[in-house]
Every structure is written in structure tokens, then in C-alpha cells.
Scaffold this motif. Sequence first.
Motif, PDB file in Angstrom:
ATOM      1  N   LEU A   1       0.835  -1.188   0.000  1.00 62.85           N
ATOM      2  CA  LEU A   1       0.000   0.000   0.000  1.00 62.85           C
ATOM      3  C   LEU A   1       0.875   1.245   0.000  1.00 62.85           C
ATOM      4  CD1 LEU A   1      -2.750  -0.944   2.625  1.00 62.85           C
ATOM      5  CD2 LEU A   1      -2.978  -0.913   0.131  1.00 62.85           C
ATOM      6  N   PRO A   2       0.443   2.297  -0.699  1.00 60.64           N
ATOM      7  CA  PRO A   2       1.175   3.552  -0.614  1.00 60.64           C
ATOM      8  C   PRO A   2       0.988   4.162   0.771  1.00 60.64           C
ATOM      9  CG  PRO A   2      -0.876   3.872  -1.795  1.00 60.64           C
ATOM     10  CD  PRO A   2      -0.747   2.397  -1.552  1.00 60.64           C
ATOM     11  N   PRO A   3       1.812   5.130   1.153  1.00 65.56           N
ATOM     12  CA  PRO A   3       1.591   5.815   2.428  1.00 65.56           C
ATOM     13  C   PRO A   3       0.213   6.472   2.442  1.00 65.56           C
ATOM     14  CG  PRO A   3       3.753   6.332   1.539  1.00 65.56           C
ATOM     15  CD  PRO A   3       3.012   5.612   0.457  1.00 65.56           C
ATOM     16  N   LEU A   4      -0.589   6.141   3.447  1.00 64.04           N
ATOM     17  CA  LEU A   4      -1.963   6.630   3.520  1.00 64.04           C
ATOM     18  C   LEU A   4      -2.183   7.383   4.817  1.00 64.04           C
ATOM     19  CD1 LEU A   4      -3.825   3.417   2.281  1.00 64.04           C
ATOM     20  CD2 LEU A   4      -3.330   5.467   0.934  1.00 64.04           C
ATOM     21  N   GLN A   5      -3.096   8.351   4.753  1.00 61.42           N
ATOM     22  CA  GLN A   5      -3.475   9.113   5.931  1.00 61.42           C
ATOM     23  C   GLN A   5      -5.001   9.096   6.045  1.00 61.42           C
ATOM     24  OE1 GLN A   5      -1.209  12.958   6.253  1.00 61.42           O
ATOM     25  NE2 GLN A   5      -0.520  12.398   4.192  1.00 61.42           N
ATOM     26  N   ALA A   6      -5.492   9.488   7.198  1.00 60.84           N
ATOM     27  CA  ALA A   6      -6.933   9.647   7.436  1.00 60.84           C
ATOM     28  C   ALA A   6      -7.710   8.385   7.114  1.00 60.84           C
ATOM     29  CB  ALA A   6      -7.475  10.833   6.623  1.00 60.84           C
ATOM     30  N   LEU A   7      -7.197   7.223   7.510  1.00 61.33           N
ATOM     31  CA  LEU A   7      -7.936   5.972   7.322  1.00 61.33           C
ATOM     32  C   LEU A   7      -9.209   5.993   8.163  1.00 61.33           C
ATOM     33  CD1 LEU A   7      -5.174   3.214   7.370  1.00 61.33           C
ATOM     34  CD2 LEU A   7      -6.780   3.634   5.517  1.00 61.33           C
ATOM     35  N   ALA A   8     -10.340   5.639   7.553  1.00 66.34           N
ATOM     36  CA  ALA A   8     -11.611   5.616   8.276  1.00 66.34           C
ATOM     37  C   ALA A   8     -12.514   4.571   7.648  1.00 66.34           C
ATOM     38  CB  ALA A   8     -12.280   6.988   8.242  1.00 66.34           C
ATOM     39  N   ALA A   9     -13.445   4.046   8.446  1.00 58.30           N
ATOM     40  CA  ALA A   9     -14.423   3.078   7.971  1.00 58.30           C
ATOM     41  C   ALA A   9     -15.814   3.682   8.140  1.00 58.30           C
ATOM     42  CB  ALA A   9     -14.300   1.765   8.735  1.00 58.30           C
ATOM     43  N   PRO A  10     -16.313   4.430   7.149  1.00 61.84           N
ATOM     44  CA  PRO A  10     -17.617   5.074   7.288  1.00 61.84           C
ATOM     45  C   PRO A  10     -18.756   4.062   7.294  1.00 61.84           C
ATOM     46  CG  PRO A  10     -16.326   5.989   5.463  1.00 61.84           C
ATOM     47  CD  PRO A  10     -15.691   4.714   5.866  1.00 61.84           C
TER      48      PRO A  10
ATOM     49  N   VAL B   1      -0.433  16.460  -5.837  1.00 63.82           N
ATOM     50  CA  VAL B   1      -1.737  15.820  -6.039  1.00 63.82           C
ATOM     51  C   VAL B   1      -2.196  15.137  -4.761  1.00 63.82           C
ATOM     52  CG1 VAL B   1      -3.037  14.127  -7.393  1.00 63.82           C
ATOM     53  CG2 VAL B   1      -1.200  15.449  -8.475  1.00 63.82           C
ATOM     54  N   LEU B   2      -3.458  15.370  -4.408  1.00 61.22           N
ATOM     55  CA  LEU B   2      -4.085  14.722  -3.255  1.00 61.22           C
ATOM     56  C   LEU B   2      -5.153  13.771  -3.783  1.00 61.22           C
ATOM     57  CD1 LEU B   2      -3.921  14.994  -0.102  1.00 61.22           C
ATOM     58  CD2 LEU B   2      -5.995  16.380  -0.273  1.00 61.22           C
ATOM     59  N   ILE B   3      -5.086  12.500  -3.367  1.00 59.02           N
ATOM     60  CA  ILE B   3      -6.023  11.487  -3.845  1.00 59.02           C
ATOM     61  C   ILE B   3      -6.883  11.002  -2.686  1.00 59.02           C
ATOM     62  CG2 ILE B   3      -6.287   9.269  -4.990  1.00 59.02           C
ATOM     63  CD1 ILE B   3      -3.517   9.670  -6.187  1.00 59.02           C
ATOM     64  N   HIS B   4      -8.181  11.041  -2.880  1.00 58.79           N
ATOM     65  CA  HIS B   4      -9.136  10.498  -1.914  1.00 58.79           C
ATOM     66  C   HIS B   4      -9.567   9.116  -2.412  1.00 58.79           C
ATOM     67  CE1 HIS B   4      -9.779  14.155   0.537  1.00 58.79           C
ATOM     68  NE2 HIS B   4      -9.503  14.778  -0.587  1.00 58.79           N
TER      69      HIS B   4
END
Length: 211
Positions: free
Chosen positions: A55-64, A100-103
Motif C-alpha cells: 500500500l502507498p503511504p496513507l493518511q486519514a484511514l476511516a471506515a464510514p 496531487v491529493l487522492i481520496h
Amino acid sequence: MSAVSPLMHAALLAAGAGLLSVAAAPALAGPLWLQPTAQGARLRAGPPDQPALALPPLQALAAPGADATHAPGPDGRIARGNAAAGDLRLTAVEAEGQRVLIHHQARLGRQETSPINDLELVPTEPGGRRFRLMWKGRPVAATQVEVQTDAGWQRLLRPEADGSVTLSTPFPGLYVLSVMASVDGGKARFEGQDYDEVRHSATLSFEVTSP
């Protein structure tokens, strides 16, 4: 079977005040998707018929949604406490350099017909094979939707007149649908950093037990 690029994108139509049009543009990173596990799901990168990529470095992981109380781990795993709680979702933010910011917005399951993620592929009926792309709760049109399976089968779905896409499921297995979009003129500030582009990816994965 024709080759399909793993980087798919969508053109979204303006739908109401405050929404920008979303132009088709090459994405810098592939979409992330959810793979079912015995305990729930884990976030995956790369084609479903190949070994999992890091996985790439990720931030703001959440499970809505229904599993919002089950925080995903740093490896993108979601432990499901209630198997009947509904479809699983996971969102994450990825920064591509300083520009670039990816959601990323991933969903596992096709029982719920209402969206929760900002960008989401939603079945028109529980367990159905017809899907609409939704942007913040409103339908928008995708130029194309990519389909991949864990057996290596690939297709591009073209939208119908109403913007929906219909998928045939000719054999059992894991199916992954994906769309990537780039927001026209989108700029954002995240974690103190300014970004010139904002992109969104939406994936929907589900298992088919019989065609």
C-alpha cells in the motif's frame, strides 16, 4: 479479451451549486479496493488476480457507515464485529508528492442502495448488476467503469443513456469495479500542505457465488 489499463477515470457532470465539473485526466496512482477476509476486509492495491502490492503511504484511514466503530488498522484491515451490519467501506487519503491529493473510497458488498462515501458506485437494487455512480449523494455520469476479477477477466463498462452501467457476471469469483476522477480546478490544503490537484477513486468489490 482486450487489454485494459489499470488507471481508469470518469467525467462527472456538474450537479448543483458548489459542485465543480470533474474532467477526465490521467491518474498518478491506481485505485485501492477491499478484499473480503474471514474477519472482515483488507485494503488492497493492484489487480485482484495478482499478488497484493504494498500500500502507498496513507493518511486519514476511516471506515464510514455501519462499521464506523471498527477503526481500520495501519495495514487497511477492518475487523467486522457484525457480519449482518451491511456493506463495508474504507476511505483514505494519499499524497502524491507535493502536488496531487487522492481520496480513495473503497466499498465491499452490493446490498445497500444508498451511498455513504463522497464518490461511490451504488447498485440500483440489492445484489443487482446495474450500478450508478454517485457524487455526494447525487447521480453523475462516468465515461467508463473498469471491471477486473480474481481470475484475470477484464472489461470496460460504457454508461447507458441514464448514466448507469450494467455488468454481466459470467462466472463465480471476486469482481472489482473502479472509477478514477480528477476535479477541474480542484485545489486543497491537507495537513498543512497545499495541493494543486484533487483526485478521487471509487471501487466496489463483491463476490459472486453463481453466474
